[in-house]
Design an enzyme around this catalytic site. Structure first.
Site, PDB file in Angstrom:
ATOM      1  N   SER A 144       0.853  -1.192   0.000  1.00 22.12           N
ATOM      2  CA  SER A 144       0.000   0.000   0.000  1.00 22.12           C
ATOM      3  C   SER A 144       0.882   1.233   0.000  1.00 22.12           C
ATOM      4  O   SER A 144       2.022   1.196   0.495  1.00 22.12           O
ATOM      5  CB  SER A 144      -0.898   0.021   1.236  1.00 22.12           C
ATOM      6  OG  SER A 144      -1.546   1.275   1.375  1.00 22.12           O
ATOM      7  N   TYR A 157      -2.084  -1.046  10.144  1.00 22.46           N
ATOM      8  CA  TYR A 157      -2.014  -1.268   8.698  1.00 22.46           C
ATOM      9  C   TYR A 157      -0.729  -0.678   8.138  1.00 22.46           C
ATOM     10  O   TYR A 157      -0.006  -1.325   7.371  1.00 22.46           O
ATOM     11  CB  TYR A 157      -3.238  -0.628   8.049  1.00 22.46           C
ATOM     12  CG  TYR A 157      -3.353  -0.816   6.557  1.00 22.46           C
ATOM     13  CD1 TYR A 157      -3.900  -1.985   6.027  1.00 22.46           C
ATOM     14  CD2 TYR A 157      -2.945   0.181   5.675  1.00 22.46           C
ATOM     15  CE1 TYR A 157      -4.031  -2.150   4.658  1.00 22.46           C
ATOM     16  CE2 TYR A 157      -3.069   0.024   4.299  1.00 22.46           C
ATOM     17  CZ  TYR A 157      -3.609  -1.147   3.802  1.00 22.46           C
ATOM     18  OH  TYR A 157      -3.732  -1.305   2.437  1.00 22.46           O
ATOM     19  N   LYS A 161       2.138  -3.184   6.546  1.00 16.22           N
ATOM     20  CA  LYS A 161       2.380  -3.063   5.107  1.00 16.22           C
ATOM     21  C   LYS A 161       3.822  -2.648   4.823  1.00 16.22           C
ATOM     22  O   LYS A 161       4.423  -3.073   3.829  1.00 16.22           O
ATOM     23  CB  LYS A 161       1.392  -2.082   4.485  1.00 16.22           C
ATOM     24  CG  LYS A 161      -0.024  -2.629   4.364  1.00 16.22           C
ATOM     25  CD  LYS A 161      -0.105  -3.813   3.419  1.00 16.22           C
ATOM     26  CE  LYS A 161      -1.545  -4.221   3.126  1.00 16.22           C
ATOM     27  NZ  LYS A 161      -1.643  -5.314   2.140  1.00 16.22           N
TER      28      LYS A 161
END
Length: 263
Positions: A144, A157, A161
């Protein structure tokens, strides 16, 4: 352009919806056989049947949770049983988070670590030996833009990531001598069902203009001022996994409509 993917075998996680399903469709259109993994069995099997019928390829549905050792084992075994191995792995399964560092419990951190990082580690251990037997392959991790440009509301997150991106680079260095290319893709705003669901929830008390909400997000974050479609991202994914990208090794590619604010 002939991507030379006909007859190859691609394993795709998070394959029943959104980016994963769009990527599966693009691979199938190139004549690539598929092993599709997701947790929701009915939706996954429906997708596999549709892809096989529309494109004349073989598509195997494996309902499993790749955030677990058992789920990864199930996926690797199904791939071996159906095709004897795989040529391509698109590590796509993942989801956003919403928390603060000060309040997020350990088990939430661990759950995302298992999904975003350890799933990739375990799938590499399971599928790389099979790729070597077939003369090589390609692995692409879907991380991401948040791996390098974090969003404040989802620290877990962001962190996991970023770890996935580093794992991808490290794996690339380890397996390139086996003719296996490993890369990372860092998407920006992609119009997935999750985004639409979130937009509908957040706009429900202010008139329900979820499309307007998404446009505001795009205007704020992406110079291109729109979301990408899953299909736009899928075109890039399939190219990177093909022989046409044969010199791409250990790299990270931002497909973000200009969202990244640095070079």
């Amino acid at each position: 352009m002939d991507l030379k993917l006909r007859g190859k075998v691609a394993v795709i996680t998070g394959a029943s919806v959104g980016i994963g399903l769009a990527v599966a469709d693009r691979f199938a259109a190139e004549g690539t056989h598929l092993v599709l993994a997701a947790r929701q069995r009915e939706r996954l099997e429906t997708a596999a049947q549709s892809l096989a019928e529309r494109h004349g390829i073989q598509a195997v549905a494996v309902a499993c949770d790749i955030a677990t050792v058992e789920g990864v084992t199930q996926l690797v075994d199904a791939t071996t049983d159906a095709f004897g191995g795989a040529d391509i792995l698109f590590n796509n399964a993942g989801t956003g988070s919403n928390e603060t560092i000060m309040t997020a419990p350990d088990d939430k951190w661990q759950a995302y670590w298992e999904l975003h990082v350890m799933a990739a580690v375990r799938l590499a251990r399971g599928l790389v030996p099979l790729m070597k037997q077939r003369g090589g392959g390609a692995i692409l991790h879907n991380a991401s833009i948040c791996a390098t440009q974090p969003l404040g509301y989802e620290p877990i997150y962001n962190v996991t990531k970023a770890a996935l991106m580093m794992f991808s680079k490290t794996l690339a260095n380890e397996v390139v001598s086996d003719n296996i290319r490993v890369n990372t893709i860092n998407p920006g705003l992609v119009l997935t069902p999750d985004w639409i669901k979130t937009a509908k929830q957040l706009s429900s008390e202010t008139g329900g203009d979820w499309e307007g909400y998404l446009q505001q997000v795009a205007n704020e974050h992406a110079p291109i001022q729109r979301f990408a479609s899953p299909e736009e991202l899928a075109d890039f994914v399939v190219f990177l996994c093909s022989e046409r990208a044969s010199y791409s090794v250990g790299s990270t590619y931002f497909v973000d409509g200009g969202m990244l604010r640095t070079v």
